[in-house]
Scaffold this motif. Structure first.
Motif, mmCIF file in Angstrom:
data_model
loop_
_atom_site.group_PDB
_atom_site.id
_atom_site.type_symbol
_atom_site.label_atom_id
_atom_site.label_comp_id
_atom_site.label_asym_id
_atom_site.label_seq_id
_atom_site.Cartn_x
_atom_site.Cartn_y
_atom_site.Cartn_z
ATOM 1 N N ARG A 179 0.867 -1.173 0.000
ATOM 2 C CA ARG A 179 0.000 0.000 0.000
ATOM 3 C C ARG A 179 0.910 1.230 0.000
ATOM 4 N N ARG A 181 1.230 5.497 -0.138
ATOM 5 C CA ARG A 181 0.637 6.826 -0.036
ATOM 6 C C ARG A 181 1.576 7.819 -0.703
ATOM 7 N N ASP A 184 -1.561 12.993 -1.998
ATOM 8 C CA ASP A 184 -2.929 12.765 -1.546
ATOM 9 C C ASP A 184 -3.550 11.512 -2.168
ATOM 10 N N ARG A 185 -2.717 10.673 -2.783
ATOM 11 C CA ARG A 185 -3.218 9.456 -3.422
ATOM 12 C C ARG A 185 -2.813 8.229 -2.620
ATOM 13 N N GLU A 186 -3.667 7.226 -2.644
ATOM 14 C CA GLU A 186 -3.340 5.941 -2.035
ATOM 15 C C GLU A 186 -3.461 4.867 -3.104
ATOM 16 N N VAL A 188 -2.830 0.654 -4.056
ATOM 17 C CA VAL A 188 -2.564 -0.713 -3.638
ATOM 18 C C VAL A 188 -2.031 -1.448 -4.864
ATOM 19 N N GLU A 261 3.778 0.552 2.824
ATOM 20 C CA GLU A 261 3.508 -0.506 3.795
ATOM 21 C C GLU A 261 3.350 -1.827 3.055
#
Length: 310
Positions: A179, A181, A184-186, A188, A261
């Protein structure tokens, strides 16, 4: 007054070759009327200690003679100190020297320590560890780790060990589930690799891996979507043929900070400038603009103007 010069040499060559290299450097700087203190590191672990010793002795210009790992070790000590890093490319690939326009010939590179100009460049950082080139997760650190194991235990040469380790890692072909970040984007991603560059890397054509600037103030993130072994091969071929499809084949974005992560592990192998260590996640990446002063050819400074450091 000429800057006080210290040179830290780390090379895998035998003791006689190291002594020969030390003599060549001594004779070169005597012929240029420069007083240079030369230390030869017997292992990579000695390099940062010697760099700190040179700092304590108030050397203004501290040169690293070796590969990108040696340069990283000295740069990590010098970042934010105002002292100037010199580069003598003695490694196999010498990516950092090439990106700075420093010749790979020893005497020509040494001449830049005499008549070059200082420039400010960025460094990247992951969990407090600096990198001047890049940091990688996934396949690459696994390959490097395997190569080092083969070299240490079975006394393979570097390139045979790298090839054998690559084949072994590709047979297992583990996918990294992460994951990310990014601003402002996340995201997967299930991917074979994640690559973070200190400034932008060329990702297509036969000059893959080159950078045209090291002072833009940006990290660049590169990662593929989930692909198998054949897909990875096709990806590499399209990169060479300049036919990559951004947002379909891979993600490429610039940023100041990245947090990564791993979904199924609290520890990951992380490569920084070709050196591999195990780090606790999450991984916090950031750019440190202008943190390092480095000696470059006059022509390189003139072509970038604003990179000159007073």
């Amino acid at each position: 007054m000429a800057a006080r010069l210290a040179i830290i040499v780390s090379t895998s060559a035998g003791s006689d070759e190291k002594k020969g290299l030390e003599r060549r450097l001594e004779e070169f700087f005597v012929s240029r009327n420069r007083d240079a203190r030369i230390w030869v590191a017997n292992s990579g672990d000695e390099v940062p200690d010697l760099a700190r010793r040179a700092l304590a002795e108030n050397a203004d210009l501290i040169a690293a003679g070796g590969g990108d790992g040696t340069i990283n070790a000295v740069a990590s000590v010098l970042a934010e100190t105002g002292k100037i890093l010199g580069v003598l490319p003695l490694g196999t690939l010498n990516h950092f020297a090439k990106d700075l326009g420093i010749p790979l010939d020893l005497e020509q590179a040494a001449q830049i320590l005499v008549d070059g100009m200082p420039a400010r460049i960025d460094v990247g950082e992951v969990n407090g560890r600096i990198f001047v080139n890049n940091s990688g997760l996934g396949l690459y650190p696994s390959i490097v780790h395997g190569r080092e194991t083969l070299q240490d235990r079975l006394e393979y040469g570097k390139w045979p060990a790298f090839l054998w380790a690559s084949l072994s890692v590709l047979r297992r072909y583990a996918i990294l589930e992460a994951r990310l970040r990014v601003d402002d984007r996340e995201l997967v991603r299930h991917t074979p690799f994640i690559f973070v560059g200190n400034n932008r890397y060329q990702v297509e054509g036969f000059n893959i891996g080159a950078r045209t600037t090291l002072d833009s103030g940006w990290l660049w993130l590169y990662t593929t979507r989930e692909i198998g072994r054949l897909g990875l091969l096709r990806f590499g071929l399209r990169a060479l043929l300049r036919s990559l499809r951004k947002d379909k084949d891979f993600d490429m974005m610039r940023t100041k900070e990245i947090v990564i992560e791993a979904r199924h592990s609290s520890r990951l192998r992380v490569a920084t400038d070709g050196e591999v260590i195990v780090m606790q996640t999450p991984l916090y990446y950031r750019i440190r603009p202008g943190a390092l002063r480095v000696m470059v050819p006059n022509t390189k400074v003139e072509s970038r103007g604003s990179a000159i450091a007073s």
